[in-house]
Design a protein around this motif. Structure first.
Motif, PDB file in Angstrom:
ATOM      1  N   ARG A  18      28.905 -14.519  -3.350  1.00  0.00           N
ATOM      2  CA  ARG A  18      29.853 -15.570  -3.743  1.00  0.00           C
ATOM      3  C   ARG A  18      29.430 -16.300  -5.017  1.00  0.00           C
ATOM      4  N   LEU A  19      28.243 -16.026  -5.529  1.00  0.00           N
ATOM      5  CA  LEU A  19      27.800 -16.666  -6.766  1.00  0.00           C
ATOM      6  C   LEU A  19      28.595 -16.118  -7.954  1.00  0.00           C
ATOM      7  N   THR A  20      28.930 -16.986  -8.883  1.00  0.00           N
ATOM      8  CA  THR A  20      29.721 -16.598 -10.043  1.00  0.00           C
ATOM      9  C   THR A  20      28.817 -16.268 -11.234  1.00  0.00           C
ATOM     10  N   ASP A  21      29.404 -15.707 -12.259  1.00  0.00           N
ATOM     11  CA  ASP A  21      28.642 -15.430 -13.490  1.00  0.00           C
ATOM     12  C   ASP A  21      28.073 -16.726 -14.068  1.00  0.00           C
ATOM     13  N   ASP A  22      28.843 -17.801 -13.987  1.00  0.00           N
ATOM     14  CA  ASP A  22      28.347 -19.085 -14.495  1.00  0.00           C
ATOM     15  C   ASP A  22      27.133 -19.560 -13.704  1.00  0.00           C
ATOM     16  N   ASP A  23      27.163 -19.351 -12.387  1.00  0.00           N
ATOM     17  CA  ASP A  23      26.022 -19.750 -11.563  1.00  0.00           C
ATOM     18  C   ASP A  23      24.736 -19.069 -12.028  1.00  0.00           C
ATOM     19  N   LEU A  24      24.867 -17.846 -12.508  1.00  0.00           N
ATOM     20  CA  LEU A  24      23.700 -17.027 -12.837  1.00  0.00           C
ATOM     21  C   LEU A  24      23.498 -16.890 -14.340  1.00  0.00           C
ATOM     22  N   SER A  25      24.024 -17.853 -15.098  1.00  0.00           N
ATOM     23  CA  SER A  25      23.864 -17.867 -16.544  1.00  0.00           C
ATOM     24  C   SER A  25      23.210 -19.162 -16.978  1.00  0.00           C
ATOM     25  N   PRO A  26      22.775 -19.270 -18.229  1.00  0.00           N
ATOM     26  CA  PRO A  26      22.175 -20.527 -18.708  1.00  0.00           C
ATOM     27  C   PRO A  26      23.197 -21.651 -18.869  1.00  0.00           C
ATOM     28  N   ARG A  27      24.472 -21.309 -18.828  1.00  0.00           N
ATOM     29  CA  ARG A  27      25.529 -22.243 -19.179  1.00  0.00           C
ATOM     30  C   ARG A  27      25.483 -23.505 -18.319  1.00  0.00           C
ATOM     31  N   GLY A  28      25.415 -24.664 -18.984  1.00  0.00           N
ATOM     32  CA  GLY A  28      25.476 -25.945 -18.291  1.00  0.00           C
ATOM     33  C   GLY A  28      24.197 -26.360 -17.596  1.00  0.00           C
ATOM     34  N   LYS A  29      23.116 -25.660 -17.836  1.00  0.00           N
ATOM     35  CA  LYS A  29      21.860 -25.960 -17.137  1.00  0.00           C
ATOM     36  C   LYS A  29      20.804 -26.427 -18.134  1.00  0.00           C
ATOM     37  N   SER A  30      20.016 -27.401 -17.734  1.00  0.00           N
ATOM     38  CA  SER A  30      18.900 -27.857 -18.556  1.00  0.00           C
ATOM     39  C   SER A  30      17.823 -26.769 -18.564  1.00  0.00           C
ATOM     40  N   PRO A  31      16.866 -26.846 -19.498  1.00  0.00           N
ATOM     41  CA  PRO A  31      15.767 -25.869 -19.479  1.00  0.00           C
ATOM     42  C   PRO A  31      15.043 -25.818 -18.146  1.00  0.00           C
ATOM     43  N   TYR A  32      14.834 -26.988 -17.519  1.00  0.00           N
ATOM     44  CA  TYR A  32      14.173 -26.990 -16.215  1.00  0.00           C
ATOM     45  C   TYR A  32      15.021 -26.270 -15.172  1.00  0.00           C
ATOM     46  N   GLN A  33      16.318 -26.550 -15.143  1.00  0.00           N
ATOM     47  CA  GLN A  33      17.193 -25.900 -14.171  1.00  0.00           C
ATOM     48  C   GLN A  33      17.241 -24.391 -14.381  1.00  0.00           C
ATOM     49  N   ARG A  34      17.221 -23.981 -15.633  1.00  0.00           N
ATOM     50  CA  ARG A  34      17.263 -22.528 -15.901  1.00  0.00           C
ATOM     51  C   ARG A  34      16.000 -21.852 -15.366  1.00  0.00           C
TER      52      ARG A  34
END
Length: 328
Positions: free
Chosen positions: A115-131
């Motif tokens: 159920r995870l989307t491409d956005d969930d598994l991309s750098p998009r919208g995430k801080s360096p720590y979150q990535r």
């Protein structure tokens, strides 16, 4: 001092195992805090995952803890529980799959990953720590993603950027890590200001955990970056010991081990272990994140657990990591 660490470890692990029913969201002891109970179960799974590598796989206490994780992981309602908070749904789905015990039916884990989307598994919208955090658990879960390699993430991470920033300057990366329930006191003298913010401190520790796979490997940082991070951790730990911020003391000592140091070979590391030993109750619990937020024996068992379990678990994990590193 090694014996002090052993006693600290034995007490913390003993208390956790005696309170395993509180980690199970579906036990009679569970409190109606759905996000919190999911988080507690995920943290128990992380402890078991690291304990199996750092300690004795035949330890009966580990067997009891893992049995609870197996039961929770296969409960038909648990996937709903871990995705109940939209903010954490994708992250928790990855952790759920990454920390699944060996040999269970992983149908629910795989369904969550699907159920995870491409956005969930991309750098998009995430801080360096979150990535970094997403990459760590995605890699462990065997999920394909488009987040940068660790080498690129390292240069943007708080372990490097905060170490490079001069005191008092704007820091380029604020780790998106929530502050603990008991925040440090605000009324500190100007000459006793903390080296970093609470969020940054947790970003530092967790980043070291992910870069080193919780002490299993080297920290995947350059020698200069390790040196800078080591000094930043030292200054932060010194402050936290002085103010009895127990949760961060345990995490920072473990961070030192993840960066390749032996904390017990330094006066500060010894003082940190002594700080935690003083905080530890006779039953083995560390009763809160800090001295100012400690739980009391008068509180109901569930409320006491909510305040004490995280710091006690981190203390146990730190003790295992430091002891394992010293033995290798």
């Amino acid at each position: 001092m090694s014996s002090d660490l052993d006693r600290l470890s034995a007490g913390a692990l003993g208390w956790l195992v005696r309170n395993l029913d509180h980690f199970d969201p579906y036990s009679a002891s569970a409190r109606p805090l759905e996000h919190g109970k999911a988080k507690a179960a995920l943290e128990l799974a992380l402890l078991c995952h690291c304990w199996a590598r750092l300690g004795d796989e035949d330890d009966a206490r580990l067997g009891k803890a893992t049995a609870v994780v197996r039961t929770v992981w296969q409960h038909p309602d648990f996937p709903r529980l871990i995705t109940g908070s939209p903010r954490y749904a994708a992250q928790y789905a990855l952790v759920y799959a990454a920390l699944a015990p060996d040999g269970i039916d992983d149908t629910q884990c795989r369904a969550g990953l699907a159920r995870l989307t491409d956005d969930d598994l991309s750098p998009r919208g995430k801080s360096p720590y979150q990535r970094l955090e997403f990459r760590y658990y995605a890699d462990k879960a065997g999920v394909r993603h488009t987040i940068e390699p660790y080498e690129e993430l390292a240069g943007q991470n708080v372990l490097v950027t905060l170490a490079a920033a001069a005191p008092g300057t704007d820091r380029p990366d604020q780790a998106d890590q929530p502050a603990p329930d008991g925040t440090p006191p605000d009324s500190t003298a100007p000459d006793d200001a903390p080296p970093v913010t609470i969020a940054e401190a947790y970003g530092i520790t967790h980043s070291a955990f992910y870069f080193s796979d919780f002490g299993r490997t080297g920290p995947a940082l350059s020698d200069d970056a390790v040196a800078g991070a080591t000094e930043l951790v030292r200054r932060t730990l010194e402050y936290c010991v002085r103010h009895d911020w127990w949760d961060l003391v345990a995490e920072l000592v473990m961070t030192q081990a993840c960066l390749g140091a032996d904390p017990l070979r330094t006066p500060l590391g010894v003082a940190a272990v002594e700080c935690l030993a003083r905080a530890q109750r006779p039953d083995g619990a560390i009763p809160g994140r800090s001295a100012s937020t400690r739980a009391t024996a008068a509180e109901p068992a569930g409320a006491f657990f909510e305040k004490a379990y995280h710091t006690t678990l981190v203390t146990a994990l730190m003790s295992l990591a430091v002891s394992s590193a010293r033995a290798s």
